[in-house]
Design a protein around this motif. Structure first.
Motif, PDB file in Angstrom:
ATOM      1  N   UNK A  92      -5.395   1.833  12.866  1.00  0.00           N
ATOM      2  CA  UNK A  92      -6.510   1.591  13.746  1.00  0.00           C
ATOM      3  C   UNK A  92      -7.685   2.679  13.364  1.00  0.00           C
ATOM      4  N   UNK A  93      -9.061   2.126  13.649  1.00  0.00           N
ATOM      5  CA  UNK A  93      -9.992   2.812  13.757  1.00  0.00           C
ATOM      6  C   UNK A  93     -10.753   2.740  15.024  1.00  0.00           C
ATOM      7  N   UNK A  94     -11.086   3.721  15.662  1.00  0.00           N
ATOM      8  CA  UNK A  94     -11.744   3.696  16.944  1.00  0.00           C
ATOM      9  C   UNK A  94     -12.780   4.715  17.011  1.00  0.00           C
ATOM     10  N   UNK A  95     -13.916   3.806  17.644  1.00  0.00           N
ATOM     11  CA  UNK A  95     -14.878   4.693  17.987  1.00  0.00           C
ATOM     12  C   UNK A  95     -15.109   4.567  19.661  1.00  0.00           C
ATOM     13  N   UNK A 154     -18.475   6.862  24.563  1.00  0.00           N
ATOM     14  CA  UNK A 154     -19.297   8.101  24.770  1.00  0.00           C
ATOM     15  C   UNK A 154     -19.903   8.424  23.454  1.00  0.00           C
ATOM     16  N   UNK A 155     -19.401   8.217  22.076  1.00  0.00           N
ATOM     17  CA  UNK A 155     -19.965   8.522  20.897  1.00  0.00           C
ATOM     18  C   UNK A 155     -20.974   7.355  20.597  1.00  0.00           C
ATOM     19  N   UNK A 156     -20.874   6.047  20.924  1.00  0.00           N
ATOM     20  CA  UNK A 156     -21.393   4.983  20.712  1.00  0.00           C
ATOM     21  C   UNK A 156     -22.843   4.962  21.694  1.00  0.00           C
ATOM     22  N   UNK A 210     -18.006   0.422  26.063  1.00  0.00           N
ATOM     23  CA  UNK A 210     -16.678   0.314  25.806  1.00  0.00           C
ATOM     24  C   UNK A 210     -16.209   0.894  24.405  1.00  0.00           C
ATOM     25  N   UNK A 211     -14.882   1.515  24.289  1.00  0.00           N
ATOM     26  CA  UNK A 211     -14.362   2.062  23.037  1.00  0.00           C
ATOM     27  C   UNK A 211     -14.302   0.758  21.974  1.00  0.00           C
ATOM     28  N   UNK A 212     -14.675   1.041  20.776  1.00  0.00           N
ATOM     29  CA  UNK A 212     -14.593  -0.495  19.784  1.00  0.00           C
ATOM     30  C   UNK A 212     -13.541   0.114  18.780  1.00  0.00           C
ATOM     31  N   UNK A 213     -12.503  -0.938  18.713  1.00  0.00           N
ATOM     32  CA  UNK A 213     -11.403  -0.833  18.011  1.00  0.00           C
ATOM     33  C   UNK A 213     -11.427  -1.582  16.878  1.00  0.00           C
ATOM     34  N   UNK A 214     -10.850  -1.297  15.743  1.00  0.00           N
ATOM     35  CA  UNK A 214     -10.724  -2.280  14.830  1.00  0.00           C
ATOM     36  C   UNK A 214      -9.425  -1.955  14.004  1.00  0.00           C
ATOM     37  N   UNK A 215      -8.566  -2.852  14.132  1.00  0.00           N
ATOM     38  CA  UNK A 215      -7.210  -2.808  13.593  1.00  0.00           C
ATOM     39  C   UNK A 215      -6.902  -3.825  12.300  1.00  0.00           C
ATOM     40  N   UNK A 216      -6.118  -3.113  11.494  1.00  0.00           N
ATOM     41  CA  UNK A 216      -6.092  -3.619  10.145  1.00  0.00           C
ATOM     42  C   UNK A 216      -4.672  -3.551   9.816  1.00  0.00           C
ATOM     43  N   UNK A 217      -4.126  -4.406   8.991  1.00  0.00           N
ATOM     44  CA  UNK A 217      -2.611  -4.408   8.455  1.00  0.00           C
ATOM     45  C   UNK A 217      -2.588  -3.608   7.117  1.00  0.00           C
ATOM     46  N   UNK A 218      -1.823  -2.685   7.094  1.00  0.00           N
ATOM     47  CA  UNK A 218      -1.556  -1.781   5.864  1.00  0.00           C
ATOM     48  C   UNK A 218      -0.112  -1.752   5.652  1.00  0.00           C
ATOM     49  N   UNK A 219       0.486  -2.380   4.588  1.00  0.00           N
ATOM     50  CA  UNK A 219       1.811  -2.478   4.263  1.00  0.00           C
ATOM     51  C   UNK A 219       2.072  -1.514   3.131  1.00  0.00           C
ATOM     52  N   UNK A 225     -21.327  -3.617  16.540  1.00  0.00           N
ATOM     53  CA  UNK A 225     -21.011  -3.049  17.799  1.00  0.00           C
ATOM     54  C   UNK A 225     -22.383  -3.416  18.892  1.00  0.00           C
ATOM     55  N   UNK A 226     -21.943  -4.585  19.773  1.00  0.00           N
ATOM     56  CA  UNK A 226     -22.661  -4.956  20.716  1.00  0.00           C
ATOM     57  C   UNK A 226     -22.725  -4.171  22.287  1.00  0.00           C
ATOM     58  N   UNK A 227     -21.565  -3.863  22.580  1.00  0.00           N
ATOM     59  CA  UNK A 227     -21.220  -3.125  23.975  1.00  0.00           C
ATOM     60  C   UNK A 227     -20.782  -1.679  23.696  1.00  0.00           C
TER      61      UNK A 227
END
Length: 174
Positions: free
Chosen positions: A147-150, A153-155, A62-71, A57-59
């Motif tokens: 999706x994982x989101x930070x 405000x929490x960051x 802004x909200x930080x989002x991580x997206x992954x493919x899960x099948x 996390x550099x910034x």
């Protein structure tokens, strides 16, 4: 004249004797039995493509989002839900911790409807909505659906450092 082995002739004789006995019985001397056969066909599920999550996390503004493919694949008629468990003891939110014990909250969402753009928010220990599996012989489309989101405000409130934790996703047939 053909010669048969003695065992064959003896077996033939015994069978003939049984048929003769069965024909001489009266209906009231006969017994019957009923056998119930049950067959359980269990749903099958498999998970294609999931990996550990690492990102910097550099910034913090802004909200930080991580997206992954899960099948999730399986029998065409199988339906499933996902239950997520975090490594924290909280039953209302997911969080990571640093070595000092500080917590950093995050949210998880999942889109189990192929072709849909709507994500469902997951809560610790609670089943997600029910989704249909992708048939075993169908190809996964590779579009992110986990999706994982930070939140910013929490960051911003978190101290610098390494935060870690475990996330367990249980895919359960319904």
């Amino acid at each position: 004249m053909k010669h048969y082995p003695i065992t064959f002739v003896l077996a033939l004789f015994l069978l003939s004797g049984r048929f003769a006995l069965a024909e001489s019985r009266k209906p009231e001397d006969q017994a019957s039995s009923r056998v119930t056969i049950s067959l359980a066909i269990l749903p099958s599920l498999s998970i294609d493509t999931i990996s550990d999550v690492h990102f910097d996390i550099e910034r913090r503004d802004v909200d930080a989002n991580y997206e992954e493919f899960f099948c999730v694949k399986g029998n065409a008629s199988t339906r499933y839900s996902i239950i997520a468990y975090g490594s924290s003891s909280s039953q209302t939110s997911f969080s990571l911790t640093n070595k000092e014990g500080d917590e950093l909250r995050y949210a998880i969402s999942y889109n189990g409807q192929q072709g849909s753009i709507q994500y469902d928010q997951l809560s610790p220990g609670k089943p997600s909505p029910v989704y249909a599996v992708l048939a075993d012989n169908d190809a996964c489309d590779g579009q992110p659906n986990f999706n994982i989101q930070f939140l910013a405000a929490d960051l911003e409130a978190a101290d610098s450092g390494l935060y870690s934790g475990a996330l367990t996703l249980v895919v359960a047939p319904v």
